[in-house]
Design a protein around this motif. Structure first.
Motif, PDB file in Angstrom:
ATOM      1  N   LYS A   1       0.831  -1.214   0.000  1.00  0.00           N
ATOM      2  CA  LYS A   1       0.000   0.000   0.000  1.00  0.00           C
ATOM      3  C   LYS A   1       0.861   1.258   0.000  1.00  0.00           C
ATOM      4  CE  LYS A   1      -0.440   0.173   4.999  1.00  0.00           C
ATOM      5  NZ  LYS A   1      -1.310   0.393   6.115  1.00  0.00           N
ATOM      6  N   ALA A   2       0.220   2.368  -0.371  1.00  0.00           N
ATOM      7  CA  ALA A   2       0.883   3.674  -0.316  1.00  0.00           C
ATOM      8  C   ALA A   2       0.825   4.207   1.107  1.00  0.00           C
ATOM      9  CB  ALA A   2       0.212   4.640  -1.277  1.00  0.00           C
TER      10      ALA A   2
ATOM     11  N   ALA B   1       1.259  16.369   0.464  1.00  0.00           N
ATOM     12  CA  ALA B   1       1.584  15.085   1.089  1.00  0.00           C
ATOM     13  C   ALA B   1       2.781  14.440   0.402  1.00  0.00           C
ATOM     14  CB  ALA B   1       0.382  14.148   1.001  1.00  0.00           C
ATOM     15  N   VAL B   2       3.692  13.908   1.211  1.00  0.00           N
ATOM     16  CA  VAL B   2       4.806  13.100   0.726  1.00  0.00           C
ATOM     17  C   VAL B   2       4.376  11.650   0.875  1.00  0.00           C
ATOM     18  CG1 VAL B   2       7.214  12.440   1.082  1.00  0.00           C
ATOM     19  CG2 VAL B   2       6.508  14.833   1.404  1.00  0.00           C
ATOM     20  N   VAL B   3       4.322  10.933  -0.248  1.00  0.00           N
ATOM     21  CA  VAL B   3       3.781   9.567  -0.264  1.00  0.00           C
ATOM     22  C   VAL B   3       4.802   8.635  -0.924  1.00  0.00           C
ATOM     23  CG1 VAL B   3       1.811   8.158  -0.990  1.00  0.00           C
ATOM     24  CG2 VAL B   3       1.478  10.594  -0.545  1.00  0.00           C
ATOM     25  N   HIS B   4       4.938   7.424  -0.369  1.00  0.00           N
ATOM     26  CA  HIS B   4       5.761   6.394  -1.012  1.00  0.00           C
ATOM     27  C   HIS B   4       5.137   5.028  -0.752  1.00  0.00           C
ATOM     28  CE1 HIS B   4       7.809   6.740   3.015  1.00  0.00           C
ATOM     29  NE2 HIS B   4       7.542   5.454   2.988  1.00  0.00           N
ATOM     30  N   CYS B   5       5.617   4.043  -1.482  1.00  0.00           N
ATOM     31  CA  CYS B   5       5.127   2.679  -1.300  1.00  0.00           C
ATOM     32  C   CYS B   5       5.729   2.103  -0.015  1.00  0.00           C
ATOM     33  CB  CYS B   5       5.502   1.811  -2.499  1.00  0.00           C
ATOM     34  SG  CYS B   5       4.717   2.348  -4.028  1.00  0.00           S
ATOM     35  N   ASP B   6       4.957   1.288   0.657  1.00  0.00           N
ATOM     36  CA  ASP B   6       5.379   0.685   1.920  1.00  0.00           C
ATOM     37  C   ASP B   6       6.295  -0.497   1.642  1.00  0.00           C
ATOM     38  OD1 ASP B   6       5.594   0.144   4.588  1.00  0.00           O
ATOM     39  OD2 ASP B   6       3.611  -0.750   4.792  1.00  0.00           O
ATOM     40  N   ALA B   7       7.553  -0.201   1.327  1.00  0.00           N
ATOM     41  CA  ALA B   7       8.519  -1.239   0.982  1.00  0.00           C
ATOM     42  C   ALA B   7       9.097  -1.854   2.252  1.00  0.00           C
ATOM     43  CB  ALA B   7       9.637  -0.665   0.132  1.00  0.00           C
ATOM     44  N   ALA B   8       9.344  -3.163   2.195  1.00  0.00           N
ATOM     45  CA  ALA B   8       9.908  -3.869   3.345  1.00  0.00           C
ATOM     46  C   ALA B   8      11.383  -3.550   3.527  1.00  0.00           C
ATOM     47  CB  ALA B   8       9.707  -5.364   3.185  1.00  0.00           C
ATOM     48  N   MET B   9      12.086  -3.239   2.427  1.00  0.00           N
ATOM     49  CA  MET B   9      13.523  -2.975   2.493  1.00  0.00           C
ATOM     50  C   MET B   9      13.856  -1.768   1.627  1.00  0.00           C
ATOM     51  SD  MET B   9      15.037  -6.887   2.236  1.00  0.00           S
ATOM     52  CE  MET B   9      15.746  -6.507   0.698  1.00  0.00           C
ATOM     53  N   GLY B  10      14.995  -1.158   1.891  1.00  0.00           N
ATOM     54  CA  GLY B  10      15.462  -0.046   1.071  1.00  0.00           C
ATOM     55  C   GLY B  10      14.725   1.244   1.373  1.00  0.00           C
ATOM     56  N   THR B  11      14.985   2.216   0.530  1.00  0.00           N
ATOM     57  CA  THR B  11      14.355   3.523   0.651  1.00  0.00           C
ATOM     58  C   THR B  11      13.503   3.754  -0.594  1.00  0.00           C
ATOM     59  OG1 THR B  11      16.286   4.312   1.852  1.00  0.00           O
ATOM     60  CG2 THR B  11      14.780   5.982   1.005  1.00  0.00           C
ATOM     61  N   PRO B  12      12.207   3.552  -0.512  1.00  0.00           N
ATOM     62  CA  PRO B  12      11.374   3.766  -1.689  1.00  0.00           C
ATOM     63  C   PRO B  12      11.329   5.246  -2.054  1.00  0.00           C
ATOM     64  CG  PRO B  12       9.990   3.383   0.216  1.00  0.00           C
ATOM     65  CD  PRO B  12      11.409   3.186   0.661  1.00  0.00           C
ATOM     66  N   PRO B  13      11.284   5.583  -3.337  1.00  0.00           N
ATOM     67  CA  PRO B  13      11.235   6.990  -3.726  1.00  0.00           C
ATOM     68  C   PRO B  13       9.914   7.632  -3.324  1.00  0.00           C
ATOM     69  CG  PRO B  13      10.938   5.580  -5.631  1.00  0.00           C
ATOM     70  CD  PRO B  13      11.253   4.680  -4.482  1.00  0.00           C
ATOM     71  N   ASP B  14       9.997   8.924  -3.019  1.00  0.00           N
ATOM     72  CA  ASP B  14       8.811   9.673  -2.632  1.00  0.00           C
ATOM     73  C   ASP B  14       8.145  10.320  -3.836  1.00  0.00           C
ATOM     74  OD1 ASP B  14       9.044   9.187   0.111  1.00  0.00           O
ATOM     75  OD2 ASP B  14      10.275  10.974   0.462  1.00  0.00           O
ATOM     76  N   ALA B  15       6.856  10.538  -3.684  1.00  0.00           N
ATOM     77  CA  ALA B  15       6.099  11.388  -4.583  1.00  0.00           C
ATOM     78  C   ALA B  15       5.518  12.498  -3.705  1.00  0.00           C
ATOM     79  CB  ALA B  15       4.989  10.615  -5.274  1.00  0.00           C
TER      80      ALA B  15
END
Length: 195
Positions: free
Chosen positions: A79-80, A100-114
Motif C-alpha cells: 500500500k501507499a 503530502a509526501v507519499v511512497h510505497c510501503d517497501a519492506a527494504m530499502g528507501t522507496p522513492p517519494d512522490a
C-alpha cells in the motif's frame, strides 16, 4: 355649615384579610405574565444601499485529509504510505490545501517519494489530488516539507548516478514550488550541494 358633596370616606383600617387578598392578586398577575410571552422581534432591516450592512463572516474550512485518497502511485501488492504532510493556502482563495509526501510501503530499502497537492472537491468536499510536485520516477526522498508565504518548500535527497545504492543518497537539493494561477512552478535555490 355646608355638607360635602362627597360622602365621607369609609374607614381605612386594614385587616389581615385585605393583605391576603392583595397578595393573592399580585401572585395571580405574576403567574399570568409568565404564561403570556411576546412574539418574536421583527426589527426593520436596512433597505437602502446607503445603509451599512456588516460583512458576512468568512467561513473557515479544514484542510483536506489524506485518508481514502487514491494517489496516482503504483505500489503493486503493497500500500501507499503518507510519510509527511502539511497544509496551507497555496492559491490565495482562503481555503487550505494539503501537500503530502507519499511512497510505497517497501519492506527494504528507501522507496522513492512522490509529492502531491490535494484540495477539496467543490461538489462533495472529498479530498482529491490536483498536482504532482515530485514523481516517484525521480528517485528522490522529500524531507523538511513546509508551506510558507503560499510556497511549498522541501529538501530533496537524490543520487548522482544510478550506481549509488538507494540507501545512501549523495545529493541534497532545496526546492520550492509556487502556484502561478495555472501551475506550480519549481525553483531551485542556490544551496544545492552533495552530502
Amino acid at each position: 355649615m355646608q355638607q360635602s358633596a362627597v360622602p365621607e370616606l369609609a374607614r381605612t383600617d386594614t385587616r389581615p384579610i385585605h393583605w391576603v387578598a392583595t397578595a393573592t392578586a399580585v401572585a395571580g398577575v405574576i403567574a399570568l405574565t409568565s404564561l403570556v410571552q411576546p412574539g418574536p422581534a421583527t426589527a426593520a432591516q436596512p433597505t437602502t444601499a446607503t445603509e451599512a450592512r456588516p460583512a458576512p463572516a468568512p467561513t473557515a474550512t479544514t484542510p483536506p485529509g489524506t485518508t481514502g485518497v487514491a494517489f496516482p502511485l503504483d505500489c503493486g501488492p503493497v500500500k501507499a504510505v503518507v510519510a509527511r504532510r502539511t497544509s496551507g493556502d497555496l492559491d490565495g482563495d482562503g481555503k487550505p490545501e494539503t501537500v503530502a509526501v507519499v511512497h510505497c510501503d517497501a519492506a527494504m530499502g528507501t522507496p522513492p517519494d512522490a509529492v502531491y497537492v490535494l484540495t477539496r472537491n467543490a461538489t462533495d468536499g472529498t479530498p482529491r489530488v490536483v498536482a504532482t510536485l515530485v514523481q516517484p520516477a525521480d528517485r528522490l526522498t522529500a524531507t523538511d516539507l513546509a508551506i510558507g508565504d503560499r510556497t511549498v518548500t522541501a529538501t530533496l535527497l537524490g543520487y548522482s548516478t544510478d550506481d549509488v545504492p538507494s540507501c545512501c543518497p549523495d545529493v541534497k537539493k532545496a526546492a520550492a514550488w509556487r502556484w502561478n494561477g495555472h501551475a506550480f512552478l519549481r525553483s531551485t535555490p542556490a544551496d544545492t550541494r552533495g552530502v
